[in-house]
Scaffold this motif. Structure first.
Motif, PDB file in Angstrom:
ATOM      1  N   LEU A   1      37.952  33.949  47.497  1.00 34.01           N
ATOM      2  CA  LEU A   1      37.847  35.383  47.233  1.00 34.01           C
ATOM      3  C   LEU A   1      37.951  36.151  48.536  1.00 34.01           C
ATOM      4  O   LEU A   1      37.403  35.747  49.558  1.00 34.01           O
ATOM      5  N   ARG A   2      38.663  37.279  48.481  1.00 34.50           N
ATOM      6  CA  ARG A   2      38.732  38.210  49.605  1.00 34.50           C
ATOM      7  C   ARG A   2      38.391  39.608  49.081  1.00 34.50           C
ATOM      8  O   ARG A   2      39.093  40.150  48.222  1.00 34.50           O
ATOM      9  N   LEU A   3      37.288  40.158  49.587  1.00 35.49           N
ATOM     10  CA  LEU A   3      36.905  41.536  49.299  1.00 35.49           C
ATOM     11  C   LEU A   3      37.240  42.375  50.521  1.00 35.49           C
ATOM     12  O   LEU A   3      36.825  42.042  51.640  1.00 35.49           O
ATOM     13  N   ILE A   4      37.981  43.465  50.320  1.00 37.76           N
ATOM     14  CA  ILE A   4      38.635  44.147  51.439  1.00 37.76           C
ATOM     15  C   ILE A   4      38.271  45.625  51.479  1.00 37.76           C
ATOM     16  O   ILE A   4      38.365  46.337  50.468  1.00 37.76           O
TER      17      ILE A   4
ATOM     18  N   THR B   1      31.595  56.904  39.785  1.00 35.85           N
ATOM     19  CA  THR B   1      32.659  56.857  38.787  1.00 35.85           C
ATOM     20  C   THR B   1      33.343  55.507  38.876  1.00 35.85           C
ATOM     21  O   THR B   1      33.234  54.796  39.888  1.00 35.85           O
ATOM     22  N   LEU B   2      34.076  55.154  37.847  1.00 38.06           N
ATOM     23  CA  LEU B   2      34.799  53.886  37.876  1.00 38.06           C
ATOM     24  C   LEU B   2      35.831  53.873  38.989  1.00 38.06           C
ATOM     25  O   LEU B   2      36.036  52.849  39.654  1.00 38.06           O
ATOM     26  N   ASP B   3      36.495  55.003  39.233  1.00 38.61           N
ATOM     27  CA  ASP B   3      37.504  55.053  40.287  1.00 38.61           C
ATOM     28  C   ASP B   3      36.880  54.864  41.666  1.00 38.61           C
ATOM     29  O   ASP B   3      37.342  54.047  42.474  1.00 38.61           O
ATOM     30  N   ASP B   4      35.822  55.601  41.970  1.00 35.15           N
ATOM     31  CA  ASP B   4      35.234  55.534  43.302  1.00 35.15           C
ATOM     32  C   ASP B   4      34.514  54.210  43.558  1.00 35.15           C
ATOM     33  O   ASP B   4      34.435  53.746  44.695  1.00 35.15           O
ATOM     34  N   SER B   5      33.965  53.602  42.515  1.00 40.19           N
ATOM     35  CA  SER B   5      33.182  52.374  42.690  1.00 40.19           C
ATOM     36  C   SER B   5      34.013  51.110  42.556  1.00 40.19           C
ATOM     37  O   SER B   5      33.492  50.009  42.717  1.00 40.19           O
ATOM     38  N   GLY B   6      35.304  51.251  42.275  1.00 37.33           N
ATOM     39  CA  GLY B   6      36.132  50.094  41.964  1.00 37.33           C
ATOM     40  C   GLY B   6      36.553  49.289  43.182  1.00 37.33           C
ATOM     41  O   GLY B   6      36.598  49.782  44.308  1.00 37.33           O
ATOM     42  N   THR B   7      36.885  48.023  42.936  1.00 38.41           N
ATOM     43  CA  THR B   7      37.302  47.064  43.957  1.00 38.41           C
ATOM     44  C   THR B   7      38.550  46.357  43.474  1.00 38.41           C
ATOM     45  O   THR B   7      38.687  46.075  42.282  1.00 38.41           O
ATOM     46  N   ARG B   8      39.464  46.067  44.399  1.00 39.82           N
ATOM     47  CA  ARG B   8      40.658  45.284  44.070  1.00 39.82           C
ATOM     48  C   ARG B   8      40.582  43.955  44.830  1.00 39.82           C
ATOM     49  O   ARG B   8      41.135  43.817  45.925  1.00 39.82           O
ATOM     50  N   PRO B   9      39.888  42.976  44.255  1.00 35.86           N
ATOM     51  CA  PRO B   9      39.708  41.701  44.969  1.00 35.86           C
ATOM     52  C   PRO B   9      40.982  40.869  44.978  1.00 35.86           C
ATOM     53  O   PRO B   9      41.828  40.984  44.084  1.00 35.86           O
ATOM     54  N   GLU B  10      41.089  40.037  45.998  1.00 33.35           N
ATOM     55  CA  GLU B  10      42.167  39.059  46.060  1.00 33.35           C
ATOM     56  C   GLU B  10      41.589  37.680  45.785  1.00 33.35           C
ATOM     57  O   GLU B  10      40.560  37.302  46.344  1.00 33.35           O
ATOM     58  N   THR B  11      42.230  36.938  44.901  1.00 36.47           N
ATOM     59  CA  THR B  11      41.802  35.588  44.566  1.00 36.47           C
ATOM     60  C   THR B  11      43.003  34.650  44.611  1.00 36.47           C
ATOM     61  O   THR B  11      44.135  35.075  44.815  1.00 36.47           O
ATOM     62  N   GLY B  12      42.760  33.381  44.381  1.00 41.19           N
ATOM     63  CA  GLY B  12      43.818  32.381  44.368  1.00 41.19           C
ATOM     64  C   GLY B  12      43.474  31.189  45.231  1.00 41.19           C
ATOM     65  O   GLY B  12      43.743  30.046  44.879  1.00 41.19           O
ATOM     66  N   ASP B  13      42.901  31.442  46.373  1.00 42.98           N
ATOM     67  CA  ASP B  13      42.387  30.394  47.261  1.00 42.98           C
ATOM     68  C   ASP B  13      41.096  30.928  47.850  1.00 42.98           C
ATOM     69  O   ASP B  13      41.012  31.277  49.010  1.00 42.98           O
TER      70      ASP B  13
ATOM     71  N   ALA C   1      42.041  31.022  40.421  1.00 42.48           N
ATOM     72  CA  ALA C   1      43.077  31.688  39.625  1.00 42.48           C
ATOM     73  C   ALA C   1      43.684  32.849  40.408  1.00 42.48           C
ATOM     74  O   ALA C   1      43.067  33.391  41.333  1.00 42.48           O
ATOM     75  N   SER C   2      44.865  33.240  40.031  1.00 45.09           N
ATOM     76  CA  SER C   2      45.557  34.328  40.738  1.00 45.09           C
ATOM     77  C   SER C   2      44.965  35.693  40.441  1.00 45.09           C
ATOM     78  O   SER C   2      45.239  36.654  41.160  1.00 45.09           O
ATOM     79  N   ARG C   3      44.145  35.774  39.389  1.00 43.53           N
ATOM     80  CA  ARG C   3      43.481  37.041  39.054  1.00 43.53           C
ATOM     81  C   ARG C   3      41.995  36.780  38.859  1.00 43.53           C
ATOM     82  O   ARG C   3      41.579  35.690  38.450  1.00 43.53           O
ATOM     83  N   LEU C   4      41.202  37.796  39.153  1.00 41.51           N
ATOM     84  CA  LEU C   4      39.755  37.688  39.000  1.00 41.51           C
ATOM     85  C   LEU C   4      39.388  37.411  37.549  1.00 41.51           C
ATOM     86  O   LEU C   4      39.957  38.010  36.626  1.00 41.51           O
ATOM     87  N   ASP C   5      38.425  36.539  37.340  1.00 38.87           N
ATOM     88  CA  ASP C   5      37.922  36.240  36.003  1.00 38.87           C
ATOM     89  C   ASP C   5      36.962  37.356  35.591  1.00 38.87           C
ATOM     90  O   ASP C   5      35.785  37.353  35.947  1.00 38.87           O
ATOM     91  N   THR C   6      37.456  38.317  34.826  1.00 37.29           N
ATOM     92  CA  THR C   6      36.635  39.467  34.440  1.00 37.29           C
ATOM     93  C   THR C   6      35.690  39.144  33.292  1.00 37.29           C
ATOM     94  O   THR C   6      34.893  39.999  32.899  1.00 37.29           O
ATOM     95  N   ALA C   7      35.757  37.924  32.772  1.00 42.09           N
ATOM     96  CA  ALA C   7      34.718  37.475  31.847  1.00 42.09           C
ATOM     97  C   ALA C   7      33.462  37.062  32.594  1.00 42.09           C
ATOM     98  O   ALA C   7      32.404  36.880  31.975  1.00 42.09           O
ATOM     99  N   ARG C   8      33.559  36.943  33.916  1.00 47.41           N
ATOM    100  CA  ARG C   8      32.422  36.554  34.751  1.00 47.41           C
ATOM    101  C   ARG C   8      32.062  37.641  35.761  1.00 47.41           C
ATOM    102  O   ARG C   8      30.891  37.812  36.099  1.00 47.41           O
ATOM    103  N   TRP C   9      33.072  38.375  36.246  1.00 46.08           N
ATOM    104  CA  TRP C   9      32.868  39.326  37.338  1.00 46.08           C
ATOM    105  C   TRP C   9      33.300  40.728  36.936  1.00 46.08           C
ATOM    106  O   TRP C   9      34.359  40.913  36.339  1.00 46.08           O
TER     107      TRP C   9
END
Length: 264
Positions: A52-55, A38-50, A20-28
């Motif tokens: 997963l890319r964690l950057i 904090t939520l800000d410091d610990s947060g991740t903006r993953p890329e999905t679609g083909d 999917a083009s967006r992360l499935d937040t019901a699973r992840w």
């Protein structure tokens, strides 16, 4: 006992391809241990679609700057902690940790006995490490064991292969003992490889590309959540290799199987 991973006694339960083009937040949950931060410091903006890319890039800040200089891009499939100010929380890696951010308990994707596999690429940079390590939910603080399916440091790769850390880490579970080692794997670990664990009632078996590399004769009865991440370790002089960015952790899929656990 077979030397290769045999899935004939199991049925596929989850086949996560991040299509999917967006992360499935019901699973992840796209945060790394936010209760110690904090939520800000610990947060991740993953890329999905083909896949997963964690950057991690030049703008990525330490996930918990008051206690740890590491930067991370991370997904996990649950969360548990006590109230703000308490020492109760998952993955208590230091004795003086206290909860900074209290969140409701979340159990999105739990593992039990069966098989889980990740198809992923390592990163050949000395500051980078990639890992997949299911851990206990820790409602009971002893339920903190870890199944390290892979832990690969960039500085432990070379032109013909590298070291892959696998095994059991007890942490605060006094029913377990640390049984962890680094196994040599030949081939390009920056290409896709399959890393799997078969979690049985009386033993835990670790596989790379379907081949058995380690068995730990221990029993773990409590459920676990998934932890999937890339880390950039702090340098002693505080510098970063800006020319190397971004560090991109690529994952093709995460799969789990359940079923008959009587493998011989």
């Amino acid at each position: 006992m077979p030397a290769d991973l045999d899935l004939t006694a199991y049925r596929l339960d989850v086949d996560e391809r991040f299509a999917a083009s967006r992360l499935d937040t019901a699973r992840w949950f796209p945060h790394f241990l936010p209760h110690w931060s904090t939520l800000d410091d610990s947060g991740t903006r993953p890329e999905t679609g083909d896949g997963l890319r964690l950057i991690i890039d030049a703008a990525t800040t330490p996930w918990a700057p008051a206690i740890d200089g590491s930067r991370t891009a991370h997904l996990q499939t649950g969360h548990y902690s006590g109230p703000v100010g308490s020492p109760v929380g998952q993955h208590r890696f230091a004795d003086d940790l206290r909860v900074r951010t209290a969140l409701p308990e979340s159990t999105l994707w739990q593992l039990g006995h069966g098989v889980v596999e990740v198809r992923a690429k390592a990163i050949a940079h000395p500051d980078a490490m990639v890992a997949f390590w299911p851990i206990g939910i820790e409602r009971d603080p002893r339920d903190s064991g870890e199944l390290c399916v892979f832990e690969i440091f960039g500085h432990e790769l070379d032109a013909t292969g590298g070291l892959v850390g696998v095994g059991v880490k007890a942490h605060h579970d006094d029913r377990l003992v640390d049984d962890f080692e680094k196994v040599r794997v030949e081939g390009d670990l920056t290409a896709f490889h399959d890393y799997a664990v078969e979690w049985l009632p009386d033993r835990i078996r670790f596989f790379i590309d379907g081949a058995l590399v380690k068995t730990s004769h221990q029993a773990i009865a409590y459920p676990m959540q998934l932890m999937l991440d890339v880390f950039e370790s702090p340098r002693a002089d505080g510098t970063r290799d800006l020319a190397a960015f971004p560090h991109v952790f690529e994952v093709a899929h995460v799969r789990s199987w359940v079923g008959n656990q009587s493998a011989e």
